[in-house]
Design an enzyme around this catalytic site. Structure first.
Site, PDB file in Angstrom:
ATOM      1  N   ARG A 116     -22.719 120.212   2.003  1.00 45.96           N
ATOM      2  CA  ARG A 116     -23.058 121.590   2.374  1.00 45.96           C
ATOM      3  C   ARG A 116     -22.284 122.601   1.531  1.00 45.96           C
ATOM      4  O   ARG A 116     -22.805 123.664   1.180  1.00 45.96           O
ATOM      5  CB  ARG A 116     -22.795 121.795   3.870  1.00 45.96           C
TER       6      ARG A 116
ATOM      7  N   ASP B  12     -23.203 107.760  13.293  1.00 44.63           N
ATOM      8  CA  ASP B  12     -22.845 106.890  12.158  1.00 44.63           C
ATOM      9  C   ASP B  12     -21.790 105.851  12.531  1.00 44.63           C
ATOM     10  O   ASP B  12     -21.432 105.006  11.702  1.00 44.63           O
ATOM     11  CB  ASP B  12     -22.329 107.739  10.992  1.00 44.63           C
TER      12      ASP B  12
ATOM     13  N   LYS C   7     -31.693 104.774   9.237  1.00 36.72           N
ATOM     14  CA  LYS C   7     -30.547 105.171   8.405  1.00 36.72           C
ATOM     15  C   LYS C   7     -30.630 104.443   7.059  1.00 36.72           C
ATOM     16  O   LYS C   7     -31.689 103.965   6.681  1.00 36.72           O
ATOM     17  CB  LYS C   7     -29.241 104.856   9.138  1.00 36.72           C
TER      18      LYS C   7
ATOM     19  N   SER D 269     -20.548 115.149   5.080  1.00 34.52           N
ATOM     20  CA  SER D 269     -21.512 116.181   5.490  1.00 34.52           C
ATOM     21  C   SER D 269     -21.076 117.554   4.992  1.00 34.52           C
ATOM     22  O   SER D 269     -21.881 118.337   4.475  1.00 34.52           O
ATOM     23  CB  SER D 269     -21.611 116.222   7.019  1.00 34.52           C
TER      24      SER D 269
ATOM     25  N   SER E 168     -31.625 115.523  14.819  1.00 37.69           N
ATOM     26  CA  SER E 168     -31.221 115.267  13.439  1.00 37.69           C
ATOM     27  C   SER E 168     -30.628 116.516  12.809  1.00 37.69           C
ATOM     28  O   SER E 168     -31.306 117.538  12.652  1.00 37.69           O
ATOM     29  CB  SER E 168     -32.423 114.799  12.617  1.00 37.69           C
TER      30      SER E 168
HETATM   31  C1  S3P Z   1     -25.853 113.948   8.570  1.00 33.35           C
HETATM   32  C2  S3P Z   1     -26.621 113.796   9.692  1.00 33.35           C
HETATM   33  C3  S3P Z   1     -26.888 112.493  10.311  1.00 33.35           C
HETATM   34  C4  S3P Z   1     -25.936 111.410   9.823  1.00 33.35           C
HETATM   35  C5  S3P Z   1     -25.752 111.462   8.333  1.00 33.35           C
HETATM   36  C6  S3P Z   1     -25.183 112.802   7.921  1.00 33.35           C
HETATM   37  C7  S3P Z   1     -25.666 115.295   8.012  1.00 33.35           C
HETATM   38  O1  S3P Z   1     -28.202 112.101   9.988  1.00 33.35           O
HETATM   39  O2  S3P Z   1     -26.389 110.147  10.208  1.00 33.35           O
HETATM   40  O3  S3P Z   1     -24.876 110.455   7.903  1.00 33.35           O
HETATM   41  O4  S3P Z   1     -24.773 115.488   7.170  1.00 33.35           O
HETATM   42  O5  S3P Z   1     -26.403 116.204   8.421  1.00 33.35           O
HETATM   43  P1  S3P Z   1     -29.481 112.579  10.849  1.00 33.35           P
HETATM   44  O6  S3P Z   1     -29.637 114.024  10.705  1.00 33.35           O
HETATM   45  O7  S3P Z   1     -30.643 111.834  10.269  1.00 33.35           O
HETATM   46  O8  S3P Z   1     -29.171 112.151  12.251  1.00 33.35           O
END
Ligand code: S3P
Length: 449
Positions: free
Chosen positions: A33, A326, A353, A29, A174
């Site tokens: 970013r 996750d 997912k 993540s 989310s």
């Molecule tokens: C993520 C948010 C989550 C997660 C994904 C990574 C992110 O998804 O499941 O692996 O980096 O913002 P969702 O926003 O759909 O919950």
């Protein structure tokens, strides 16, 4: 089925205790970013510890397509020369985000308020996933999505020519949707506000502030209210990406279930928006010591010392779902070995997912001899405790890295080996998974039953 080439079957067999140090790669993540905010900044961003998984590499390529200069200096060491907020150029070709929901949704947000158009696609898994959850709020800024029925990829996003700021209450918990709205808000004049009823991972908020945005977060009866001042000048930063707690989950869970194991997983995020799995495992009776708590790359981290433990089934409350979203697949694998039943509530987001993870785990566990029950929003695993899990199945991974890794962890203790039909998606998030697990003593290898 494979997203990026031929399927690579893989098999895990019962073997020796696991021991050693498991240095898991950078957080996925945060890696996405860092590249995106680097591209939206003025000047140079230097990133260390970047996850070089396929998902992140696809985002790096996309940032180049939007006009940023992205260069790899060495392992995990990258630089991005950004174009500034509002400076994205129109890509000359389709943006292929591969397997990555995070990549495509965040990038759509980042370009939605620029006067450019871009067409997005992805692999067979990503093309099935809902994009309306992102294109709906982006339409409020003035962007327009044109694509397939049901809001699936491929789709073209026509960026807003005269963007307006937005106040958006998230209809689903989310972080991807929240982040898409915040990134779009960067190039809208005035204040963009996002309200989330449940806290989801907060890396975008933390990093936006680090790059110089004016952003405030307030806890109110309505939820977490995030206010971003539009049109900031973001400046390039040094970003040290901490290790990924979602990857750490696999060696941690493996050590808990393989008798005699003791491993250390250094630098695991203790960010409360990410650490729900560790809370859950401790409630199940896991012997995990959280050593040397400190801060790394702006995130609270600790070294986890994990010893094999007798686990008991528990109820995982729905409120915890966002902080371990996750990690349910590997938790379900671990729960199958616990004494008693584990009930996971509030898990319906798992159905959208990389695969329908409730269905994938339920079918795979059943094939391994475990009794499960599922409802739309609930997964129940009846732990077999001392009886052990028979295994002896080839599990379908549905182009889903976490399903593949979860069953390879389970196969380390089942009576008969467990194989997965395609382990190639593991490269999206944890390319060194096989080597790392073998380094701890695990018997995982390419092959099948
Ligand atoms: C993520 C948010 C989550 C997660 C994904 C990574 C992110 O998804 O499941 O692996 O980096 O913002 P969702 O926003 O759909 O919950």
């Amino acid at each position: 089925m494979s997203g990026h080439g031929d399927p690579v079957p893989m098999i895990a067999r019962k073997g020796a205790a696991l021991c050693g140090v498991a240095e898991v790669p950078g957080d996925k993540s945060i890696s996405h970013r860092a590249l995106i905010l680097g591209a939206l900044s003025v000047g140079r961003t230097e990133i260390t510890g970047l996850l070089e998984g396929q998902d992140v590499l696809d985002t790096a390529k996309a940032m180049q397509a939007f006009g940023a200069t992205v260069e790899r200096l060495g392992p995990g060491h990258w630089i991005v020369d950004g174009v500034g907020v509002g400076g994205f150029a129109e890509p000359a070709d389709v943006i292929d985000c591969g397997n990555s929901g995070t990549g495509v949704r965040l990038i759509m947000g980042a370009m939605a308020t620029s006067p450019i158009n871009a067409t997005f696609t992805g692999d067979a898994s990503l093309r099935k996933r809902p994009m309306g959850r992102v294109t709906d709020p982006l339409a409020l800024f003035g962007a327009q999505a044109v694509g397939r029925e049901g809001g699936r990829l491929p789709l073209t996003l026509v960026g807003a020519r005269n963007p307006v700021p937005v106040r958006y209450v998230l209809p689903v918990p989310s972080a991807q949707v929240k982040s898409a709205v915040l990134l779009a808000g960067l190039n809208a004049p005035g204040q963009t506000v996002v309200v989330e009823a449940e806290a989801t991972r907060d890396h975008t908020e933390r990093m936006l502030k680090g790059f110089g945005a004016e952003l405030s977060v307030e806890d109110t009866p309505e939820g977490r209210v995030i206010t971003l001042q539009g049109r900031p000048e973001l400046t390039g930063q040094s970003v040290a990406v901490p290790r990924d707690p979602s990857s750490a989950a696999f060696p941690v869970c493996a050590a808990l279930i393989v008798p005699g194991s003791e491993i250390v997983v250094p630098g695991v995020s203790q960010n409360p928006t990410r650490n729900g799995l560790f809370t859950t495992l401790v409630e199940m009776g896991a012997d995990i010591a959280f050593e040397n708590p400190r801060e790394e790359g702006g995130e609270p981290v600790a070294d986890l010392r994990v010893r094999h433990s007798a686990l008991k089934g528990i109820e995982v409350p729905a409120e915890r779902a966002a902080s371990m979203i996750d990690e349910y697949p590997v938790l379900a694998a671990v729960a199958s070995l616990a004494e008693g039943t584990t009930v996971m509530r509030g898990v319906k987001e798992l159905r959208v997912k990389e695969s329908d993870r409730i269905d994938a785990m339920a079918r795979g566990l059943e094939a391994c001899g475990v009794t499960v029950e599922e409802e739309r929003d609930v997964l129940v695993v009846h732990g077999r405790g001392a009886a052990g899990v028979p295994g002896g199945a080839i599990v379908a991974t549905h182009i889903d890295h976490r399903i593949a890794m979860s069953f390879l962890v389970l196969g380390l203790v089942t009576d008969r080996p467990v194989a997965v039909d395609d382990a190639s998606p593991i490269a999206t998030s944890f390319p060194v998974f096989g080597d790392l697990m073998r380094g701890l003593g695990a018997d995982v290898a390419e092959g099948s039953l």
